[in-house]
Enzyme design. Structure first.
Site, PDB file in Angstrom:
ATOM      1  N   ASP A 172       0.863  -1.185   0.000  1.00 23.40           N
ATOM      2  CA  ASP A 172       0.000   0.000   0.000  1.00 23.40           C
ATOM      3  C   ASP A 172       0.892   1.225   0.000  1.00 23.40           C
ATOM      4  O   ASP A 172       2.028   1.160   0.479  1.00 23.40           O
ATOM      5  CB  ASP A 172      -0.909   0.007   1.249  1.00 23.40           C
ATOM      6  N   TYR A 197     -15.911   7.477 -12.172  1.00 22.33           N
ATOM      7  CA  TYR A 197     -15.438   6.334 -11.376  1.00 22.33           C
ATOM      8  C   TYR A 197     -16.075   5.048 -11.906  1.00 22.33           C
ATOM      9  O   TYR A 197     -15.385   4.082 -12.225  1.00 22.33           O
ATOM     10  CB  TYR A 197     -15.820   6.591  -9.916  1.00 22.33           C
ATOM     11  N   TYR A 199     -22.171  16.604  -9.320  1.00 25.13           N
ATOM     12  CA  TYR A 199     -22.551  15.472  -8.452  1.00 25.13           C
ATOM     13  C   TYR A 199     -23.917  14.948  -8.860  1.00 25.13           C
ATOM     14  O   TYR A 199     -24.851  15.709  -9.073  1.00 25.13           O
ATOM     15  CB  TYR A 199     -22.591  15.882  -6.973  1.00 25.13           C
TER      16      TYR A 199
HETATM   17  P1  NAD Z   1      -9.723   2.378   0.735  1.00 28.77           P
HETATM   18  O1  NAD Z   1      -9.501   3.733   0.145  1.00 28.77           O
HETATM   19  O2  NAD Z   1      -9.912   2.272   2.191  1.00 28.77           O
HETATM   20  O3  NAD Z   1      -8.523   1.398   0.311  1.00 28.77           O
HETATM   21  C1  NAD Z   1      -7.828   1.492  -0.909  1.00 28.77           C
HETATM   22  C2  NAD Z   1      -6.340   1.381  -0.585  1.00 28.77           C
HETATM   23  O4  NAD Z   1      -5.609   1.376  -1.812  1.00 28.77           O
HETATM   24  C3  NAD Z   1      -5.831   2.595   0.235  1.00 28.77           C
HETATM   25  O5  NAD Z   1      -5.187   2.163   1.419  1.00 28.77           O
HETATM   26  C4  NAD Z   1      -4.861   3.290  -0.716  1.00 28.77           C
HETATM   27  O6  NAD Z   1      -3.763   3.889  -0.051  1.00 28.77           O
HETATM   28  C5  NAD Z   1      -4.433   2.140  -1.609  1.00 28.77           C
HETATM   29  N1  NAD Z   1      -3.942   2.627  -2.909  1.00 28.77           N
HETATM   30  C6  NAD Z   1      -4.590   3.425  -3.789  1.00 28.77           C
HETATM   31  N2  NAD Z   1      -3.806   3.688  -4.848  1.00 28.77           N
HETATM   32  C7  NAD Z   1      -2.623   3.049  -4.625  1.00 28.77           C
HETATM   33  C8  NAD Z   1      -1.404   2.977  -5.344  1.00 28.77           C
HETATM   34  N3  NAD Z   1      -1.235   3.612  -6.512  1.00 28.77           N
HETATM   35  N4  NAD Z   1      -0.386   2.245  -4.827  1.00 28.77           N
HETATM   36  C9  NAD Z   1      -0.532   1.609  -3.644  1.00 28.77           C
HETATM   37  N5  NAD Z   1      -1.675   1.652  -2.905  1.00 28.77           N
HETATM   38  C10 NAD Z   1      -2.705   2.368  -3.397  1.00 28.77           C
HETATM   39  O7  NAD Z   1     -10.982   1.755  -0.044  1.00 28.77           O
HETATM   40  P2  NAD Z   1     -11.835   0.443   0.285  1.00 28.77           P
HETATM   41  O8  NAD Z   1     -13.174   0.857   0.782  1.00 28.77           O
HETATM   42  O9  NAD Z   1     -11.020  -0.514   1.053  1.00 28.77           O
HETATM   43  O10 NAD Z   1     -12.081  -0.103  -1.205  1.00 28.77           O
HETATM   44  C11 NAD Z   1     -11.215  -1.033  -1.837  1.00 28.77           C
HETATM   45  C12 NAD Z   1     -11.713  -1.334  -3.245  1.00 28.77           C
HETATM   46  O11 NAD Z   1     -13.090  -1.736  -3.225  1.00 28.77           O
HETATM   47  C13 NAD Z   1     -11.638  -0.139  -4.214  1.00 28.77           C
HETATM   48  O12 NAD Z   1     -11.212  -0.606  -5.471  1.00 28.77           O
HETATM   49  C14 NAD Z   1     -13.062   0.358  -4.310  1.00 28.77           C
HETATM   50  O13 NAD Z   1     -13.338   0.963  -5.546  1.00 28.77           O
HETATM   51  C15 NAD Z   1     -13.861  -0.935  -4.116  1.00 28.77           C
HETATM   52  N6  NAD Z   1     -15.188  -0.645  -3.547  1.00 28.77           N
HETATM   53  C16 NAD Z   1     -15.372  -0.526  -2.211  1.00 28.77           C
HETATM   54  C17 NAD Z   1     -16.639  -0.271  -1.710  1.00 28.77           C
HETATM   55  C18 NAD Z   1     -16.920  -0.208  -0.236  1.00 28.77           C
HETATM   56  O14 NAD Z   1     -18.065  -0.373   0.128  1.00 28.77           O
HETATM   57  N7  NAD Z   1     -15.943   0.004   0.628  1.00 28.77           N
HETATM   58  C19 NAD Z   1     -17.722  -0.091  -2.583  1.00 28.77           C
HETATM   59  C20 NAD Z   1     -17.489  -0.186  -3.948  1.00 28.77           C
HETATM   60  C21 NAD Z   1     -16.219  -0.482  -4.422  1.00 28.77           C
HETATM   61  N1  UDP Z   2     -24.133  11.217   2.205  1.00 30.98           N
HETATM   62  C1  UDP Z   2     -24.816  12.076   3.076  1.00 30.98           C
HETATM   63  N2  UDP Z   2     -24.079  12.747   4.018  1.00 30.98           N
HETATM   64  C2  UDP Z   2     -22.746  12.604   4.170  1.00 30.98           C
HETATM   65  C3  UDP Z   2     -22.048  11.708   3.287  1.00 30.98           C
HETATM   66  C4  UDP Z   2     -22.785  11.037   2.313  1.00 30.98           C
HETATM   67  O1  UDP Z   2     -26.031  12.239   2.974  1.00 30.98           O
HETATM   68  O2  UDP Z   2     -22.171  13.221   5.062  1.00 30.98           O
HETATM   69  C5  UDP Z   2     -24.906  10.458   1.196  1.00 30.98           C
HETATM   70  C6  UDP Z   2     -24.372  10.525  -0.232  1.00 30.98           C
HETATM   71  O3  UDP Z   2     -24.882  11.664  -0.912  1.00 30.98           O
HETATM   72  C7  UDP Z   2     -24.928   9.240  -0.808  1.00 30.98           C
HETATM   73  C8  UDP Z   2     -24.897   8.265   0.380  1.00 30.98           C
HETATM   74  O4  UDP Z   2     -24.843   9.091   1.541  1.00 30.98           O
HETATM   75  O5  UDP Z   2     -26.275   9.437  -1.177  1.00 30.98           O
HETATM   76  C9  UDP Z   2     -23.712   7.292   0.376  1.00 30.98           C
HETATM   77  O6  UDP Z   2     -22.538   8.042   0.197  1.00 30.98           O
HETATM   78  P1  UDP Z   2     -21.074   7.418   0.289  1.00 30.98           P
HETATM   79  O7  UDP Z   2     -20.122   8.526   0.094  1.00 30.98           O
HETATM   80  O8  UDP Z   2     -20.915   6.618   1.518  1.00 30.98           O
HETATM   81  O9  UDP Z   2     -20.932   6.367  -0.912  1.00 30.98           O
HETATM   82  P2  UDP Z   2     -21.631   6.089  -2.328  1.00 30.98           P
HETATM   83  O10 UDP Z   2     -22.571   4.963  -2.093  1.00 30.98           O
HETATM   84  O11 UDP Z   2     -22.337   7.329  -2.821  1.00 30.98           O
HETATM   85  O12 UDP Z   2     -20.474   5.720  -3.190  1.00 30.98           O
END
Ligand code: NAD
Ligand code: UDP
Length: 371
Positions: free
Chosen positions: A36, A169, A317
């Site tokens: 990371d 995204y 947005y």
């Molecule tokens: P996060 O931001 O907590 O973790 C991502 C990690 O990747 C971070 O620690 C960051 O430092 C590292 N990283 C980013 N770019 C890097 C690079 N160039 N080199 C080395 N490290 C790098 O996010 P998360 O919630 O753990 O999500 C992980 C994955 O899951 C992402 O791809 C995200 O798009 C996907 N995702 C997560 C959710 C969710 O509910 N958390 C929802 C949809 C998609």
């Molecule tokens: N949101 C909100 N207040 C906040 C942060 C997020 O109402 O302080 C809303 C945001 O507009 C979205 C939902 O909560 O409708 C989930 O947002 P999040 O950023 O967690 O992730 P998303 O599912 O949009 O990727």
């Protein structure tokens, strides 16, 4: 317990990475090579205190876009590669759309390339947002589940206009999914795609001013927790009218372990990983968290305030609409079901946030009160 494996987790120090690492190290005999670009604060408990696991985990602090040779070496030594690295915070999609596209598409290329080269199983993290706007948002009856239940193999993927930058995204994630699928067809890449639906739990994101930048906007869970702990109103974007299905991260990581464990069931598929039972309007989520915070801490109940999406995030947005994961494929292939209710997940998560941050925030507030 299954056969020993070497698992490379790219983005191990983030929210999902920290939970996946913990689950693997505690429950499997596998070795984890993690990397990371940020320091390993969220995984300190595994690196430091519990030294008995030290021989099964190594951490490399590196940026995968800069240290490509090192990335190749880590992937070559592994059986399975989990790529989590990405910019995945909606506030960043508007502020830095170019970096968002590069991080989610361009920067994922080397992991794909090395998995092809060394014949490794790539588990790539995508998002439920690849489905884009649902058919119900185009006026097809919202009462018909076909128009909002998202099925991996049949649901169309419909992005919003280019000016609605939220979709940069989702679009980058969609293209990388298509590229991975293409490598599966042309180069026999063994791949699995994971589409998370709002996973939540301890260690998600950061608290601005404590372990994140002062003006940062973390995702909704950490944003609401910050407001509650600071005694400020919870901000409801556009009145909090939209819905999300939240899945407890520990349930979700169980599905990921099954994906790693059973490539014969997971390779070649994209899986929805979410909890359809935990579908809730953001406004109701705020009320649930306000009530629970008061119950846990004994403090008076917090309040909410409305703000427009443009004011909160900036121009461009657009929110996503009702989207419920179909569980058809994940049940059939992985025999996985999420177990944890939203209430239980929230209670466990909120207690960890309070334990970690409440004192630090109280200190910060006292300093700013004195100004
Ligand atoms: P996060 O931001 O907590 O973790 C991502 C990690 O990747 C971070 O620690 C960051 O430092 C590292 N990283 C980013 N770019 C890097 C690079 N160039 N080199 C080395 N490290 C790098 O996010 P998360 O919630 O753990 O999500 C992980 C994955 O899951 C992402 O791809 C995200 O798009 C996907 N995702 C997560 C959710 C969710 O509910 N958390 C929802 C949809 C998609
Ligand atoms: N949101 C909100 N207040 C906040 C942060 C997020 O109402 O302080 C809303 C945001 O507009 C979205 C939902 O909560 O409708 C989930 O947002 P999040 O950023 O967690 O992730 P998303 O599912 O949009 O990727």
């Amino acid at each position: 317990m299954s056969e020993p494996k070497v698992v490379c987790i790219v983005g191990v120090a983030g929210f999902i990475g920290s939970h996946l690492l913990e689950k693997i190290i505690r429950e499997q005999e596998w070795t984890v090579i993690g990397c990371d670009m940020v320091p390993p604060t969220k995984i300190q408990q595994l690196l430091g205190a519990e030294k008995k696991w030290a021989s099964r985990f190594e951490f490399h602090q590196m940026n995968i876009t800069e240290d490509v040779e090192k990335l190749e070496e880590l992937i070559r030594k592994s059986d399975t590669v989990i790529n989590l690295a990405a910019i995945c915070n909606p506030s960043e999609y508007i502020k830095q759309p170019v970096n968002t596209i590069n991080s989610n598409f361009t920067d994922a290329q080397d992991c794909i390339k090395f998995c092809v080269k060394y014949n490794k199983h790539l588990v790539h993290f995508s998002t439920c947002e690849v489905y884009g706007r649902t058919l119900s948002s185009y006026g097809l009856p919202a009462s018909d589940p076909q128009n909002y239940i998202l099925d991996e193999e049949t649901t169309p993927m419909i992005m919003g206009p280019v000016s609605a930058q939220r979709w940069c995204y989702a679009c980058a994630k969609q293209l990388v999914e298509r590229l991975i699928f293409a490598h599966g067809t042309e180069n026999n890449l063994k791949f699995t795609i994971v589409r998370p639906y709002n996973w939540i739990g301890p260690r998600m994101d950061y608290v601005p001013g404590v372990d994140g930048k002062d003006d940062g906007q973390p995702r909704v869970l950490a944003s609401f927790m910050t407001a509650l702990m600071k005694g400020e109103p919870l901000v409801l974007v556009n009145g909090g009218q939209v819905y999300r299905t939240f899945c407890f991260v520990e349930d979700a990581c169980e599905a990921v372990v099954k994906i790693i464990e059973k490539p014969e069931k997971s390779v070649g598929h994209a899986f929805n990983i979410g909890n359809p039972e935990n579908n809730i309007q953001v406004q109701a989520l705020a009320n649930l968290m306000i009530d629970m915070y008061a119950k846990i801490t004994g403090k008076p109940k917090g309040t909410t305030k409305d703000i427009s999406g443009e004011e909160y995030y900036g121009k461009g947005y657009e929110d996503s609409d009702l989207r419920i994961p179909s569980m058809r494929l994940v049940r059939k292939q992985l025999d996985w079901e999420p177990k944890t209710s939203l209430k239980d997940a929230m209670e466990m998560t909120m207690k960890v946030f309070i334990e970690k941050y409440a004192d630090k925030l109280a200190g910060l507030k006292r300093v700013s009160d004195a100004d």
